[in-house]
Write a protein that holds these residues in place. Structure first.
Motif, PDB file in Angstrom:
ATOM      1  N   TRP A  64       0.856  -1.189   0.000  1.00  0.00           N
ATOM      2  CA  TRP A  64       0.000   0.000   0.000  1.00  0.00           C
ATOM      3  C   TRP A  64       0.893   1.241   0.000  1.00  0.00           C
ATOM      4  N   SER A  65       0.310   2.372  -0.383  1.00  0.00           N
ATOM      5  CA  SER A  65       1.100   3.597  -0.457  1.00  0.00           C
ATOM      6  C   SER A  65       0.300   4.788   0.064  1.00  0.00           C
ATOM      7  N   ASN A  66       1.042   5.764   0.651  1.00  0.00           N
ATOM      8  CA  ASN A  66       0.476   7.034   1.119  1.00  0.00           C
ATOM      9  C   ASN A  66      -0.761   6.817   2.005  1.00  0.00           C
ATOM     10  N   SER A  67      -0.631   5.933   2.975  1.00  0.00           N
ATOM     11  CA  SER A  67      -1.751   5.628   3.871  1.00  0.00           C
ATOM     12  C   SER A  67      -1.738   6.560   5.079  1.00  0.00           C
ATOM     13  N   SER A  68      -2.870   7.223   5.317  1.00  0.00           N
ATOM     14  CA  SER A  68      -2.981   8.158   6.445  1.00  0.00           C
ATOM     15  C   SER A  68      -4.303   7.942   7.178  1.00  0.00           C
ATOM     16  N   PHE A  69      -4.229   7.775   8.497  1.00  0.00           N
ATOM     17  CA  PHE A  69      -5.432   7.620   9.323  1.00  0.00           C
ATOM     18  C   PHE A  69      -5.027   7.721  10.794  1.00  0.00           C
ATOM     19  N   THR A  70      -6.035   7.779  11.668  1.00  0.00           N
ATOM     20  CA  THR A  70      -5.812   7.880  13.111  1.00  0.00           C
ATOM     21  C   THR A  70      -6.654   6.833  13.831  1.00  0.00           C
ATOM     22  N   ILE A  71      -6.083   6.206  14.834  1.00  0.00           N
ATOM     23  CA  ILE A  71      -6.819   5.301  15.722  1.00  0.00           C
ATOM     24  C   ILE A  71      -6.826   5.921  17.113  1.00  0.00           C
ATOM     25  N   GLU A 128     -17.917  -8.908  13.633  1.00  0.00           N
ATOM     26  CA  GLU A 128     -19.216  -8.239  13.713  1.00  0.00           C
ATOM     27  C   GLU A 128     -19.611  -7.951  15.158  1.00  0.00           C
ATOM     28  N   LYS A 129     -19.290  -8.876  16.060  1.00  0.00           N
ATOM     29  CA  LYS A 129     -19.693  -8.737  17.455  1.00  0.00           C
ATOM     30  C   LYS A 129     -18.828  -7.743  18.214  1.00  0.00           C
ATOM     31  N   LEU A 130     -17.542  -7.683  17.858  1.00  0.00           N
ATOM     32  CA  LEU A 130     -16.586  -6.940  18.673  1.00  0.00           C
ATOM     33  C   LEU A 130     -16.182  -5.581  18.113  1.00  0.00           C
ATOM     34  N   CYS A 131     -16.038  -5.482  16.790  1.00  0.00           N
ATOM     35  CA  CYS A 131     -15.385  -4.307  16.199  1.00  0.00           C
ATOM     36  C   CYS A 131     -16.382  -3.331  15.573  1.00  0.00           C
ATOM     37  N   THR A 132     -16.109  -2.048  15.776  1.00  0.00           N
ATOM     38  CA  THR A 132     -16.953  -0.988  15.212  1.00  0.00           C
ATOM     39  C   THR A 132     -16.214  -0.148  14.172  1.00  0.00           C
ATOM     40  N   LYS A 133     -14.912  -0.431  13.977  1.00  0.00           N
ATOM     41  CA  LYS A 133     -14.119   0.271  12.968  1.00  0.00           C
ATOM     42  C   LYS A 133     -13.302  -0.770  12.201  1.00  0.00           C
ATOM     43  N   LEU A 134     -12.874  -0.413  10.984  1.00  0.00           N
ATOM     44  CA  LEU A 134     -12.133  -1.345  10.136  1.00  0.00           C
ATOM     45  C   LEU A 134     -10.888  -0.683   9.552  1.00  0.00           C
ATOM     46  N   LEU A 135      -9.822  -1.490   9.400  1.00  0.00           N
ATOM     47  CA  LEU A 135      -8.687  -1.111   8.567  1.00  0.00           C
ATOM     48  C   LEU A 135      -8.731  -2.033   7.355  1.00  0.00           C
ATOM     49  N   ILE A 136      -8.934  -1.456   6.171  1.00  0.00           N
ATOM     50  CA  ILE A 136      -9.116  -2.236   4.949  1.00  0.00           C
ATOM     51  C   ILE A 136      -7.814  -2.274   4.155  1.00  0.00           C
ATOM     52  N   PHE A 137      -7.309  -3.491   3.889  1.00  0.00           N
ATOM     53  CA  PHE A 137      -6.114  -3.719   3.080  1.00  0.00           C
ATOM     54  C   PHE A 137      -6.589  -4.249   1.736  1.00  0.00           C
ATOM     55  N   GLU A 138      -6.601  -3.390   0.718  1.00  0.00           N
ATOM     56  CA  GLU A 138      -7.213  -3.785  -0.556  1.00  0.00           C
ATOM     57  C   GLU A 138      -6.678  -2.929  -1.694  1.00  0.00           C
ATOM     58  N   GLY A 139      -6.273  -3.584  -2.779  1.00  0.00           N
ATOM     59  CA  GLY A 139      -5.888  -2.873  -3.995  1.00  0.00           C
ATOM     60  C   GLY A 139      -4.777  -1.865  -3.812  1.00  0.00           C
ATOM     61  N   GLU A 140      -3.687  -2.273  -3.129  1.00  0.00           N
ATOM     62  CA  GLU A 140      -2.542  -1.392  -2.873  1.00  0.00           C
ATOM     63  C   GLU A 140      -2.937  -0.159  -2.073  1.00  0.00           C
ATOM     64  N   GLN A 141      -4.010  -0.294  -1.290  1.00  0.00           N
ATOM     65  CA  GLN A 141      -4.447   0.798  -0.417  1.00  0.00           C
ATOM     66  C   GLN A 141      -4.689   0.265   0.985  1.00  0.00           C
ATOM     67  N   LEU A 142      -4.415   1.113   1.967  1.00  0.00           N
ATOM     68  CA  LEU A 142      -4.731   0.824   3.355  1.00  0.00           C
ATOM     69  C   LEU A 142      -5.485   2.026   3.900  1.00  0.00           C
ATOM     70  N   LYS A 143      -6.743   1.814   4.263  1.00  0.00           N
ATOM     71  CA  LYS A 143      -7.540   2.935   4.733  1.00  0.00           C
ATOM     72  C   LYS A 143      -8.435   2.508   5.892  1.00  0.00           C
TER      73      LYS A 143
END
Length: 267
Positions: free
Chosen positions: A27-34, A187-202
């Motif tokens: 992935w490239s140029n990935s920006s986010f906050t947890i 589904e039971k535990l998580c309310t947010k996702l980090l998606i690793f798909e198509g050379e992207q991480l968002k």
């Protein structure tokens, strides 16, 4: 279950992070906050870089960009293989409760994770891999880790143990980063996702089912746009043809077929 209960504080931040192995870009140029207290599932196919990203976060893997975590966070990393347990000790010997109150709290946690009273005095080395995994997780909880990183925590667990683990984690107030193929746990535990798909991480600010629905709607909109564009092109061709033209009947049938597909998608 105790832990850092402060909510909303930024604990992990990715700024323009790129990860590649040779010519292969994960992935490239990935920006986010947890933020503190978020329960985040890492979603992606095998080889998309989920475990690699966790190693980057722990400083075990190089990368380009900035991946920051607050120095005040106490992180527990539950890996797929557990190699640092004192196998010769029993839970009673390893946890060493200082009084009967603390002993009761530890034994209650063990019970909630599916252990029996007999496990209290059993050497950890005599336990199954699933039981060892739960003992390691217990140690993180008792140490009051602020962040739990769980990499395929259900691999060695049967269904009752998995359900017990889910119930225990639901009461955990800190941040969870979860890698698992168990969609029910996500589904039971998580309310947010980090998606690793198509050379992207968002990062996606929604749960798994909502994301699937949103993704399905987006794909539906793209398909409608494609069909509408194709239908308009055929309509343009038909406008220049006479009814007796040899191509008119073929194009007219295509136009009707496309109209039917569009109608079905809109219903």
């Amino acid at each position: 279950m105790e832990g850092n209960r402060k909510q909303g504080h930024r604990i992990i931040e990715s700024k323009n992070v790129t990860k590649a192995f040779g010519n292969r870009i994960l992935w490239s140029n990935s920006s986010f906050t947890i933020r503190q207290g978020e329960k985040v599932a890492l979603i992606g196919s095998n080889g998309s870089g989920k475990t690699t990203w966790l190693k980057m976060l722990m400083g075990e893997e190089p990368f380009e960009g900035e991946l920051w975590k607050t120095a005040s966070q106490n992180i527990g990393y539950l890996r797929q293989t557990i190699q640092d347990l004192p196998l010769e000790l029993s839970p009673a010997e390893w946890f060493q409760p200082k009084d009967h109150i603390e002993r009761g709290q530890i034994q209650t946690l063990m019970k909630n994770l599916g252990f029996t009273k007999d496990h209290w005095q059993l050497p950890i080395g005599s336990m199954s891999m699933g039981e060892r995994l739960k003992i390691k997780l217990m140690s993180f909880m008792l140490e009051k880790k602020d962040v739990l990183i769980l990499d395929e925590p259900t691999n060695h667990l049967d269904l009752p143990s998995t359900e017990q683990l889910e119930t225990t984690l639901l009461s955990y107030p800190g941040t969870i980063l979860l890698v698992t193929h168990d969609r029910h746990m996500i589904e039971k535990l998580c309310t947010k996702l980090l998606i690793f798909e198509g050379e992207q991480l968002k990062k996606i600010e929604m749960g798994y089912q909502d994301w699937l629905s949103h993704k399905e709607e987006s794909q539906k909109d793209l398909e409608l746009m494609r069909l509408e564009t194709e239908r308009q092109a055929i309509l343009g061709e038909l406008s220049f043809l006479k009814n007796k033209d040899c191509r008119y009947e073929e194009l007219d049938q295509k136009f009707k077929d496309l109209t039917q597909k569009i109608r079905l998608l809109k219903d």
